[in-house]
Design a protein around this motif. Structure first.
Motif, PDB file in Angstrom:
ATOM      1  N   ALA A 231       0.876  -1.173   0.000  1.00 47.84           N
ATOM      2  CA  ALA A 231       0.000   0.000   0.000  1.00 47.84           C
ATOM      3  C   ALA A 231       0.910   1.219   0.000  1.00 47.84           C
ATOM      4  O   ALA A 231       1.972   1.174   0.638  1.00 47.84           O
ATOM      5  CB  ALA A 231      -0.888   0.002   1.254  1.00 47.84           C
ATOM      6  N   HIS A 268       4.354  -1.009  -3.948  1.00 45.18           N
ATOM      7  CA  HIS A 268       3.467   0.179  -3.963  1.00 45.18           C
ATOM      8  C   HIS A 268       4.293   1.346  -3.385  1.00 45.18           C
ATOM      9  O   HIS A 268       4.651   1.301  -2.197  1.00 45.18           O
ATOM     10  CB  HIS A 268       2.228  -0.033  -3.094  1.00 45.18           C
ATOM     11  CG  HIS A 268       1.246  -1.033  -3.643  1.00 45.18           C
ATOM     12  ND1 HIS A 268      -0.079  -0.731  -3.898  1.00 45.18           N
ATOM     13  CD2 HIS A 268       1.382  -2.343  -3.987  1.00 45.18           C
ATOM     14  CE1 HIS A 268      -0.712  -1.802  -4.361  1.00 45.18           C
ATOM     15  NE2 HIS A 268       0.151  -2.806  -4.423  1.00 45.18           N
ATOM     16  N   ASP A 299      -2.962   2.945  -4.995  1.00 47.37           N
ATOM     17  CA  ASP A 299      -3.647   1.677  -4.711  1.00 47.37           C
ATOM     18  C   ASP A 299      -5.052   1.622  -5.314  1.00 47.37           C
ATOM     19  O   ASP A 299      -5.720   0.591  -5.215  1.00 47.37           O
ATOM     20  CB  ASP A 299      -3.816   1.490  -3.186  1.00 47.37           C
ATOM     21  CG  ASP A 299      -2.519   1.695  -2.412  1.00 47.37           C
ATOM     22  OD1 ASP A 299      -1.439   1.562  -3.017  1.00 47.37           O
ATOM     23  OD2 ASP A 299      -2.597   1.992  -1.205  1.00 47.37           O
ATOM     24  N   HIS A 332      -4.073  -8.077  -8.391  1.00 40.22           N
ATOM     25  CA  HIS A 332      -4.965  -7.959  -7.223  1.00 40.22           C
ATOM     26  C   HIS A 332      -6.341  -8.580  -7.446  1.00 40.22           C
ATOM     27  O   HIS A 332      -7.189  -8.548  -6.549  1.00 40.22           O
ATOM     28  CB  HIS A 332      -5.209  -6.490  -6.803  1.00 40.22           C
ATOM     29  CG  HIS A 332      -3.983  -5.743  -6.420  1.00 40.22           C
ATOM     30  ND1 HIS A 332      -3.475  -4.704  -7.170  1.00 40.22           N
ATOM     31  CD2 HIS A 332      -3.150  -5.880  -5.366  1.00 40.22           C
ATOM     32  CE1 HIS A 332      -2.382  -4.228  -6.576  1.00 40.22           C
ATOM     33  NE2 HIS A 332      -2.165  -4.924  -5.491  1.00 40.22           N
TER      34      HIS A 332
ATOM     35  N   ASP B 368      -6.519   5.905  -1.065  1.00 34.39           N
ATOM     36  CA  ASP B 368      -5.687   4.693  -1.171  1.00 34.39           C
ATOM     37  C   ASP B 368      -5.767   3.864   0.104  1.00 34.39           C
ATOM     38  O   ASP B 368      -5.860   2.631   0.062  1.00 34.39           O
ATOM     39  CB  ASP B 368      -4.226   5.076  -1.447  1.00 34.39           C
ATOM     40  CG  ASP B 368      -4.086   5.846  -2.745  1.00 34.39           C
ATOM     41  OD1 ASP B 368      -4.542   7.008  -2.786  1.00 34.39           O
ATOM     42  OD2 ASP B 368      -3.565   5.273  -3.714  1.00 34.39           O
ATOM     43  N   SER B 372      -6.925   0.081   0.352  1.00 30.70           N
ATOM     44  CA  SER B 372      -5.993  -0.937   0.856  1.00 30.70           C
ATOM     45  C   SER B 372      -6.553  -1.639   2.087  1.00 30.70           C
ATOM     46  O   SER B 372      -6.275  -2.823   2.305  1.00 30.70           O
ATOM     47  CB  SER B 372      -4.622  -0.313   1.140  1.00 30.70           C
ATOM     48  OG  SER B 372      -3.995  -0.040  -0.098  1.00 30.70           O
ATOM     49  N   ARG B 375      -8.796  -4.162   0.838  1.00 31.21           N
ATOM     50  CA  ARG B 375      -7.975  -5.252   0.296  1.00 31.21           C
ATOM     51  C   ARG B 375      -7.478  -6.153   1.431  1.00 31.21           C
ATOM     52  O   ARG B 375      -7.458  -7.369   1.298  1.00 31.21           O
ATOM     53  CB  ARG B 375      -6.815  -4.630  -0.486  1.00 31.21           C
ATOM     54  CG  ARG B 375      -5.955  -5.593  -1.243  1.00 31.21           C
ATOM     55  CD  ARG B 375      -5.055  -4.846  -2.224  1.00 31.21           C
ATOM     56  NE  ARG B 375      -5.760  -4.470  -3.447  1.00 31.21           N
ATOM     57  CZ  ARG B 375      -5.404  -3.450  -4.226  1.00 31.21           C
ATOM     58  NH1 ARG B 375      -4.388  -2.680  -3.917  1.00 31.21           N
ATOM     59  NH2 ARG B 375      -6.093  -3.206  -5.327  1.00 31.21           N
TER      60      ARG B 375
END
Lengths: 426, 426
Positions: A231, A268, A299, A332, B368, B372, B375
Motif C-alpha cells: 500500500a 506500492h 492503490d 490484485h 488509497d 488498501s 484489500r
C-alpha cells in the motif's frame, strides 16, 4: 567459471560479446559492469538461452513477465500459449511462478519453450511440497536444498531468494502498523515460519550453500523483497529499509563468491519516494541491478494496475532501476489472461523505453525519431511496423474512415502535419 | 466583476466557497490563489455549471476530456453519449473541439448537457467558416471577433487562444530542423496565416479586444501552445520556449485586465525534460495554472498513447502541473470511441491522483488507505466501490473462480495477505 569470475579475470565471454552487440556498446564496458556487479547476464550454464539478456547499468531497461500454473489454473498448454504471447509482446525474461501440483512438469515445458531467460521462486515449489504434509512452519532445510538443486539442474537462469526476511525484520514488522503487513508470497511464508519457529530464516542461515549451488550453474540470485510495501501508505518503513540493508550485504557476499546478484524492489510506492528508493538501493547494494515490481504509484486502480505500474516503472527506471517486472490489469484480482499479459508487457516496455530515452541509453531515441518521421510523411505502414505493438494501431486505423487516405479521422483536412508541410516548405 | 477581481477585492465568492469545500481547503486560501492568478475557476457567468471546478495550486490535479464532431463524424447524438461516458469516468472538464458544419449545433447541445465546465478553441469555428470561402490565409479579424462573441454568449467557460504564435516564432521555426514542425491544429492555422500574409498573428494584435470579451463573461483564457513539440526529439527548442515567454507576458496582461488565465503545455516530452518544463512555466508565467497535453514520454506507442500520456502526466503533475488533458489510445490514429474515452479519462485520473499523493494534496492518500484496508480484509465489494473504475475490477473478478471466496485466483491459498494476518496476529 561464472560470468562474474570470467569478467574479473578480464575475459570477454561469448555472452558478453552478444550483450554488447545487442546494446550497441563496447564489450569492455559490459565486461567491466559484470566484474563490478552492476550488470548481470541471467543464464544458467546448462541452459541454451536463445536471447541472451544483460541487465544493469548502461543497458536498455529490461522487462519481465510472470506466468505459471496454479491449482485453479493447472493447464500447462494454456501457460505455454501465454509464454508465447509474452515473448511476442517483447518480454526480455519470464518468471515461472507456478504453485500446486504441476510445478515440475510446467518448469520442464517452459524451459524447453522459452527463448528468453527464465526465473523462478524455488520457495513456491518447497511450500507446495510442505503444505501437502502440514503447514509452512514444518519446512526444513532438507525440504529446500533438493528443490534448489533440481531447479538448478533443470536450467533455471535466475532464482528469487527471500533471504533478507530475518528475525529482526519480523520484529520491526510486528511493531509497526502497516495497512498490509506482507504482500510478498515468499515473504509471507518466511514470516510465518519465523514467527512459529522462533528461529532465523533458513534461506539466510544457509545462504552459503545457496551460493554454492548458484555458482555451480552460474545462476543469478535475485534477492527478493519480502517486506515490499503493498500500500502506498506502507512504503519506506523500517522493515522495508532494514531488509534492503540485509540484501545489500547478501549481494556483496554473492559477488565475493563469484555469483551474480540483483535486488528486487517494491511494490506500492508514492511518486515522491521512487527516486530515493532507487538511489538507496544503488548505494546500499553496491550498484547491483535493481529489479522493481511496478512500482504502483497508487492503490486505487484495480483493473488498471498496468497503468499505475507503468507510471512507477518509468520513473524508477529513469532514476536508474534496471529491470521492470510487469504488472497486468488483472493484478490484485485474478491470474492474467492472454490479453492482460500482452498489454502488461507493452505497458512495461513503454515505461522502460521512455526511461531509456531519459537516462540516455545508447540509441534509444532513434526509434522515436524513425516513427515520428513516418508520422511526418503520413507513412501509415511505416508507423505500424515501427510501433511498439504493430497490431493495435493498424486495427484502430482500419476501423476509422478518414476522407483522405494520408491523414487520420481526428483532424482530417485540419491535419496540422500536412498543413505545416505546405506552409513551411523549406 | 470577474472571479479574479472579486478575489482581489477580498470577496469570497459563492464559487470560491464551493471549490474550497470540495477540496477540503480554507476558502481564504482559494481566494488568495485566484487573486494571485495561481488558481482559476473556469466558469462563464452566463453558464450554470453544475460541478464548479477550480484548477491550480494546492488543488487536486484536474482532468480534461476532448470531444467533438468532425466532417467524418458529424453525429451530435453520438458525441453527447461520449460526453456522458467522459463525465461518468470522472472528467473534470470537457473541451468541444468540433470542426465542420455542425459546430454551432454541437456547442449548444454540449453546453446544455454538460455538468462540468466547457472549453473550446474558437479558431476551429473561424477556420471552418473561412475554409468555406477560401484558404486560412484569407482569415481576417472580422471573421474571428464574432465567433468569440457568439461562443462567449453561448456560455463557453474557457477559450484556448493561440495568441503566442508570433511572427518571430515562425522565424525560429523556419530556421530549426524539427521532425514534426507543427502538430497543434490552431498553431498550424496561424503559422500558415503568418507565412502567407507576412503580418503578425491577429490573436496577438487584437489581444486587448479578446480580453474585453473574456472579461465581460468571466471566461478563462487557456493560452494555447501552437509550438508544442510533436516528437520527443523536438522538445524544448527555441520556438517552444520563445512561445512560453510570450504566453507568460499574455497571462500577465490577462490578470492585469481582470481575466483569469492558464497556460497550455506540451505535448511530446522526454521524461528528463518534464520537471524543468513545469518549473519554467511557473517562473515565466507568474505561477499560472499549467495545462498539459499528456505529455507523451515516447513517440513509439500508437494504440497505447493513454499509457505514454499517463506516465508524462503523472510526472508533470507531481512536479506542479495542475491540469491534465487526457490522451486516448486512439491518439494519432482516429477519433476516439467510447471505450477509448473512458479508458483515457481513467488513465489520466490515475496519473492525476498519483501526482496528488506525491505533491501532498490535502486528503489524497485517504482514498488509497481506504481501498488498501478493503484489500486487507478481502472485502471485494468495498474494493470495487472504492476503485477508480468500479466496473472493470468487478468484471475481472467475476471471470475468475478462486477456490475460496475471500482470496483471488492469483495466489489462492498462498494469499500473503490472508497468511500474514494469521501469522502476525497483534
Amino acid at each position: 567459471m561464472t560470468q562474474i569470475e570470467e569478467a574479473r579475470n578480464g575475459t570477454i565471454s561469448a555472452e558478453v560479446r552478444i550483450v554488447a552487440q545487442k546494446e550497441g556498446l563496447d564489450p569492455a564496458l559490459v565486461r567491466q559492469g559484470i566484474a563490478e556487479g552492476t550488470i548481470v547476464i541471467t543464464k544458467n550454464n546448462l541452459h541454451a538461452v536463445k536471447n541472451i539478456c544483460g541487465i544493469g547499468k548502461h543497458l536498455k531497461t529490461k522487462v519481465n513477465a510472470n506466468l505459471g500454473t496454479s491449482e485453479d489454473s493447472p493447464d500447462i498448454k494454456e501457460e505455454i500459449e501465454k509464454l508465447k504471447v509474452a515473448i511476442d509482446a517483447g518480454a526480455d525474461t519470464i518468471m515461472d511462478l507456478s504453485v500446486g501440483d504441476k510445478i515440475t512438469e510446467m518448469l520442464e515445458s517452459i524451459i524447453k519453450e522459452s527463448t528468453v531467460p527464465l526465473g523462478t521462486v524455488p520457495l513456491y515449489e518447497v511450500a507446495t511440497n510442505v503444505l501437502k504434509r502440514g503447514s509452512i512452519s514444518d519446512m526444513r532445510w532438507r525440504d529446500i536444498e533438493p528443490v534448489l538443486e533440481r531447479q538448478a539442474e533443470a536450467g533455471v537462469d535466475f532464482f528469487t531468494i527471500h533471504a533478507g526476511v530475518t528475525k529482526r525484520i519480523v520484529e520491526y514488522l510486528k511493531k509497526r502498523e502497516r495497512i498490509l503487513d506482507v504482500v510478498s508470497r515468499g515473504g509471507s511464508f518466511l514470516v510465518d515460519w519465523i514467527v512459529k519457529n522462533g528461529r532465523e530464516n533458513p534461506l539466510y542461515t544457509h545462504f552459503d550453500r545457496i551460493l554454492e549451488i548458484a555458482k555451480k550453474f552460474d545462476i543469478t540470485l535475485s534477492l527478493g523483497d519480502g517486506m515490499r510495501p503493498g500500500a502506498v501508505k506502507d512504503a519506506g518503513d523500517s522493515a522495508q529499509i532494514q531488509e534492503l540493508i540485509v540484501l545489500g550485504q547478501l549481494a556483496n557476499r554473492a559477488r565475493e563468491s563469484g555469483v551474480q546478484a540483483m535486488i528486487e524492489g517494491p511494490g506500492h510506492v508514492p511518486i515522491d519516494q521512487i527516486e530515493y528508493n532507487v538511489a538507496l538501493e544503488k548505494t546500499l547494494c553496491g550498484g547491483a541491478p535493481f529489479y522493481v515490481l511496478g512500482p504502483l504509484v497508487t492503490d486505487v486502480a484495480p483493473g488498471y494496475d498496468h497503468i499505475a505500474g507503468a507510471i512507477g516503472g518509468a520513473i524508477a527506471a529513469s532514476c536508474g532501476a534496471d529491470f521492470l517486472c510487469y504488472v497486468t490489469a488483472s493484478e490484485h484480482l485474478r491470474l492474467p489472461d492472454k490479453e492482460d499479459i500482452k498489454e502488461g508487457v507493452i505497458a512495461s516496455r513503454i515505461a522502460a523505453h521512455a526511461a531509456d530515452i531519459a537516462k540516455g541509453v545508447t540509441g534509444s531515441m532513434d526509434w522515436d525519431n524513425a516513427l515520428s518521421r513516418a508520422r511526418k510523411y503520413r507513412d501509415w505502414k511505416g508507423q505500424f511496423s515501427l510501433a511498439i505493438d504493430p497490431q493495435k494501431p493498424k486495427k484502430y486505423r482500419t476501423t476509422s474512415k478518414p476522407k483522405s487516405s494520408d491523414v487520420c479521422s481526428m483532424c482530417n483536412e485540419f491535419c496540422p502535419i500536412k498543413r505545416g508541410e505546405e506552409s513551411l516548405k523549406k
